[in-house]
Design a protein around this motif. Structure first.
Motif, PDB file in Angstrom:
ATOM      1  N   ASP A   1       0.827  -1.212   0.000  1.00 38.94           N
ATOM      2  CA  ASP A   1       0.000   0.000   0.000  1.00 38.94           C
ATOM      3  C   ASP A   1       0.856   1.255   0.000  1.00 38.94           C
ATOM      4  OD1 ASP A   1      -2.721  -1.217   0.293  1.00 38.94           O
ATOM      5  OD2 ASP A   1      -1.716  -2.083   2.039  1.00 38.94           O
ATOM      6  N   GLU A   2       1.959   1.173   0.752  1.00 37.88           N
ATOM      7  CA  GLU A   2       2.840   2.340   0.830  1.00 37.88           C
ATOM      8  C   GLU A   2       4.282   1.887   0.745  1.00 37.88           C
ATOM      9  OE1 GLU A   2       2.091   4.838   4.251  1.00 37.88           O
ATOM     10  OE2 GLU A   2       3.882   6.031   3.783  1.00 37.88           O
ATOM     11  N   LEU A   3       5.054   2.547  -0.112  1.00 34.17           N
ATOM     12  CA  LEU A   3       6.473   2.192  -0.289  1.00 34.17           C
ATOM     13  C   LEU A   3       7.335   3.417   0.000  1.00 34.17           C
ATOM     14  CD1 LEU A   3       8.522  -0.001  -1.271  1.00 34.17           C
ATOM     15  CD2 LEU A   3       8.277   0.976  -3.547  1.00 34.17           C
ATOM     16  N   ILE A   4       8.228   3.254   0.973  1.00 34.86           N
ATOM     17  CA  ILE A   4       9.138   4.355   1.312  1.00 34.86           C
ATOM     18  C   ILE A   4      10.538   3.986   0.854  1.00 34.86           C
ATOM     19  CG2 ILE A   4      10.119   5.761   3.169  1.00 34.86           C
ATOM     20  CD1 ILE A   4       7.573   4.831   4.827  1.00 34.86           C
ATOM     21  N   ILE A   5      11.075   4.750  -0.072  1.00 35.33           N
ATOM     22  CA  ILE A   5      12.449   4.501  -0.527  1.00 35.33           C
ATOM     23  C   ILE A   5      13.382   5.160   0.486  1.00 35.33           C
ATOM     24  CG2 ILE A   5      14.109   4.838  -2.397  1.00 35.33           C
ATOM     25  CD1 ILE A   5      11.677   5.207  -4.278  1.00 35.33           C
ATOM     26  N   GLY A   6      14.323   4.387   1.005  1.00 29.75           N
ATOM     27  CA  GLY A   6      15.259   4.919   1.998  1.00 29.75           C
ATOM     28  C   GLY A   6      16.642   5.072   1.382  1.00 29.75           C
ATOM     29  N   VAL A   7      17.109   6.295   1.305  1.00 33.94           N
ATOM     30  CA  VAL A   7      18.435   6.543   0.731  1.00 33.94           C
ATOM     31  C   VAL A   7      19.448   6.587   1.873  1.00 33.94           C
ATOM     32  CG1 VAL A   7      19.774   7.980  -0.838  1.00 33.94           C
ATOM     33  CG2 VAL A   7      17.285   7.932  -1.025  1.00 33.94           C
ATOM     34  N   LEU A   8      20.371   5.650   1.801  1.00 37.58           N
ATOM     35  CA  LEU A   8      21.302   5.447   2.904  1.00 37.58           C
ATOM     36  C   LEU A   8      22.463   6.435   2.898  1.00 37.58           C
ATOM     37  CD1 LEU A   8      22.268   3.508   5.227  1.00 37.58           C
ATOM     38  CD2 LEU A   8      23.408   2.184   3.452  1.00 37.58           C
ATOM     39  N   VAL A   9      22.694   7.017   4.069  1.00 39.57           N
ATOM     40  CA  VAL A   9      23.899   7.822   4.280  1.00 39.57           C
ATOM     41  C   VAL A   9      24.964   6.835   4.740  1.00 39.57           C
ATOM     42  CG1 VAL A   9      24.919   9.724   5.601  1.00 39.57           C
ATOM     43  CG2 VAL A   9      22.459   9.709   5.155  1.00 39.57           C
ATOM     44  N   ASN A  10      25.875   6.495   3.832  1.00 37.49           N
ATOM     45  CA  ASN A  10      26.899   5.500   4.188  1.00 37.49           C
ATOM     46  C   ASN A  10      28.261   6.177   4.270  1.00 37.49           C
ATOM     47  OD1 ASN A  10      28.681   3.375   4.402  1.00 37.49           O
ATOM     48  ND2 ASN A  10      27.574   2.057   2.966  1.00 37.49           N
ATOM     49  N   LYS A  11      28.738   6.288   5.513  1.00 39.64           N
ATOM     50  CA  LYS A  11      29.996   7.042   5.714  1.00 39.64           C
ATOM     51  C   LYS A  11      31.201   6.312   5.121  1.00 39.64           C
ATOM     52  CE  LYS A  11      28.648  10.205   9.176  1.00 39.64           C
ATOM     53  NZ  LYS A  11      27.537   9.683   9.998  1.00 39.64           N
ATOM     54  N   ASN A  12      31.054   4.995   4.883  1.00 43.04           N
ATOM     55  CA  ASN A  12      32.190   4.229   4.345  1.00 43.04           C
ATOM     56  C   ASN A  12      32.298   4.300   2.828  1.00 43.04           C
ATOM     57  OD1 ASN A  12      32.849   3.362   6.934  1.00 43.04           O
ATOM     58  ND2 ASN A  12      31.277   1.765   6.813  1.00 43.04           N
TER      59      ASN A  12
END
Ligand code: ADP
Length: 164
Positions: A29-40
């Motif tokens: 029903d709901e899709l949240i795209i999560g953009v990762l802050v990757n310090k490495n």
């Protein structure tokens, strides 16, 4: 009401990601795209650029939104009260690490499951890394990424890509 997150680096979004997004958006029903802050990792595109490209290319999906997150994927799922994590599987090489991550997440939070979509054949070879490599050398990326990303590559590498 099924709420899911789709985490990744999206540096930048490709037609492979969009294939997964459009298919996942049909089953949840709901899709949240999560953009990762990757310090490495040192991304080519800034967080703002990656978010902008994702928002532009998913604006026609009424049930898809984009957020940024830092830290554990499972905490991002909990924070959004999402019970599903969406991931894409391209080849057997993705399988081992993805299974490990999925099992770890499930053991931390048994309420959250991971759902895998196998890639459509035409995108089986496609990764953000491949697209960046092709764009860097000025080749045609129009079959790999949407036009707005081709344009972003053009600006980033300061040359005119064929197919742009
Ligand atoms: P990560 O750094 O977490 O792997 P990516 O942005 O590379 O982030 O990928 C996010 C998700 O999208 C991953 O599950 C990855 O397997 C999937 N994915 C990437 N490219 C494709 C593709 N061409 N087809 C299917 N899934 C893909």
């Amino acid at each position: 009401m099924i709420k899911a997150i789709y985490p990744g680096s999206f540096d930048p979004v490709t037609y492979g990601h969009l294939d997964i997004i459009s298919r996942a958006a049909k089953v949840v029903d709901e899709l949240i795209i999560g953009v990762l802050v990757n310090k490495n990792k040192k991304p080519l595109f800034t967080m703002e650029e990656r978010m902008h490209l994702l928002k532009e290319t998913t604006k026609d999906f009424s049930n898809v939104s984009v957020q940024t997150f830092e830290g554990l994927t499972i905490d991002f799922a909990r924070k959004n009260n999402a019970k599903l994590i969406i991931r894409g599987l391209r080849a057997v090489t993705d399988f081992e690490s993805e299974m490990q991550i999925a099992q770890t997440n499930h053991s931390i939070e048994p309420d959250v499951d991971t759902m895998f979509f196998t890639t459509s054949l035409e995108y089986a070879f496609l990764s953000s890394t491949t697209a960046k490599e092709v764009a860097y050398y000025g080749s045609d990326v129009s079959k790999l990424v949407p036009p707005v990303v081709t344009e972003a590559f053009r600006k980033k590498f300061n040359h005119s890509l064929s197919g742009a």
